[in-house]
Design a protein around this motif. Sequence first.
Motif, short mmCIF file in Angstrom:
data_model
loop_
_atom_site.label_atom_id
_atom_site.label_comp_id
_atom_site.label_asym_id
_atom_site.label_seq_id
_atom_site.Cartn_x
_atom_site.Cartn_y
_atom_site.Cartn_z
N ALA A 1 2.23 -4.79 -9.72
CA ALA A 1 1.36 -4.06 -8.21
C ALA A 1 2.23 -4.23 -7.51
O ALA A 1 2.67 -4.45 -6.89
CB ALA A 1 0.18 -4.56 -8.81
N THR B 1 5.26 6.09 -9.26
CA THR B 1 4.16 5.34 -10.03
C THR B 1 2.82 5.62 -8.61
O THR B 1 3.69 4.76 -7.30
CB THR B 1 4.52 4.43 -10.50
OG1 THR B 1 5.25 4.23 -11.58
CG2 THR B 1 3.48 2.66 -10.17
N ARG B 2 2.20 5.24 -9.12
CA ARG B 2 1.03 5.25 -7.74
C ARG B 2 0.21 4.25 -7.90
O ARG B 2 -0.50 3.78 -8.98
CB ARG B 2 -0.09 6.27 -7.66
CG ARG B 2 0.37 7.63 -7.18
CD ARG B 2 -0.30 9.04 -7.12
NE ARG B 2 -0.06 10.45 -6.74
CZ ARG B 2 -0.40 10.52 -5.66
NH1 ARG B 2 -1.61 10.51 -5.25
NH2 ARG B 2 0.51 11.84 -5.54
N GLU B 3 -1.23 4.33 -7.04
CA GLU B 3 -1.90 2.21 -6.94
C GLU B 3 -2.84 2.84 -8.74
O GLU B 3 -2.95 1.54 -9.46
CB GLU B 3 -2.93 2.17 -5.79
CG GLU B 3 -1.81 1.53 -4.97
CD GLU B 3 -2.19 0.93 -3.92
OE1 GLU B 3 -3.43 1.44 -3.76
OE2 GLU B 3 -1.78 0.28 -3.07
N TYR C 1 -1.79 1.45 -11.70
CA TYR C 1 -1.20 -0.07 -12.35
C TYR C 1 -2.60 -0.16 -13.15
O TYR C 1 -1.92 -1.39 -14.49
CB TYR C 1 -1.56 -0.56 -10.84
CG TYR C 1 -0.89 -0.73 -9.42
CD1 TYR C 1 0.37 0.20 -9.12
CD2 TYR C 1 -0.85 -1.27 -8.32
CE1 TYR C 1 1.06 0.53 -9.00
CE2 TYR C 1 -0.09 -1.06 -7.47
CZ TYR C 1 1.01 -0.31 -7.28
OH TYR C 1 1.45 -0.29 -6.05
N GLN D 1 5.63 -2.84 -7.68
CA GLN D 1 5.40 -1.04 -6.77
C GLN D 1 5.39 -0.97 -5.61
O GLN D 1 5.91 -0.23 -4.54
CB GLN D 1 4.37 -0.98 -7.77
CG GLN D 1 4.64 0.04 -9.93
CD GLN D 1 5.86 0.41 -9.94
OE1 GLN D 1 6.30 1.38 -8.67
NE2 GLN D 1 6.74 -0.34 -11.16
N TRP D 2 4.58 -1.71 -5.35
CA TRP D 2 4.14 -2.79 -3.46
C TRP D 2 5.69 -1.93 -3.33
O TRP D 2 6.01 -1.45 -2.07
CB TRP D 2 2.97 -3.32 -3.53
CG TRP D 2 1.28 -2.75 -3.78
CD1 TRP D 2 1.21 -1.59 -3.33
CD2 TRP D 2 1.02 -3.95 -3.72
NE1 TRP D 2 -0.64 -1.42 -3.04
CE2 TRP D 2 -1.09 -3.22 -3.81
CE3 TRP D 2 0.47 -4.99 -4.50
CZ2 TRP D 2 -2.07 -3.39 -4.61
CZ3 TRP D 2 -0.26 -5.72 -4.97
CH2 TRP D 2 -1.66 -4.80 -5.01
#
Length: 216
Positions: A65, A24-26, A29, A68-69
Amino acid sequence: MELAQIWPPFGLRITTADMELAPTREADYGELAEIARGGVRRDGVQAFLVDWDSGTDEEIARSIAQYQWGTRANYRTEDWTLEFTVRVNGRVVGVQGISATDYPQTLSVTTGSWLALTEQGRGFGTRMRRALLTACAEYFDTRVFHTAYVEGNDASRRVSEKLGYRPNGEKLIVVQDGQAHREHQLVLDAADLVRDEGVGITGAEAVRRFLGLDAG
């Protein structure tokens, strides 16, 4: 430098038929927040330790978000979590996660996942977990897979049963409603996994070094 050189998991791709799992990447999101609108659980089933899928659309999006961060900010070779955005024919359907502690020594991982409500009941949960488990067994030397489900979460239980997990104890845990519920723990040896013969992978070598399996 390319981002995948800085954070090797971003170069990893696991594919099978029309499905792709990519860390998963930004940029994901927004799509994940969209498919999680209104929550991802049916009939008030308790499925998560943290109540991330309740609240307003903005609160759910922010929870996605922040989590994930956090998986990247808190990464250590001794304790890590990788989350994969799952797409079918390019459409985001959910997330498949994997975590481990002292992985080079234990070669043992734990999985968790969620699917958009509209994508449930279509076999995607089984397919995406089988694809990830196959990739882990074949490319990252995984020997043992763990998972768990909160009593009443029959969808998660059925996926594990289809993949051949066996019971491995149970305990009481406090989950997203703030109450104690029985958690059923399950285990699967890699030797007993019915593998997905159609799995393809790219970027495995760099991730092996990232996870401490091979010398840099």
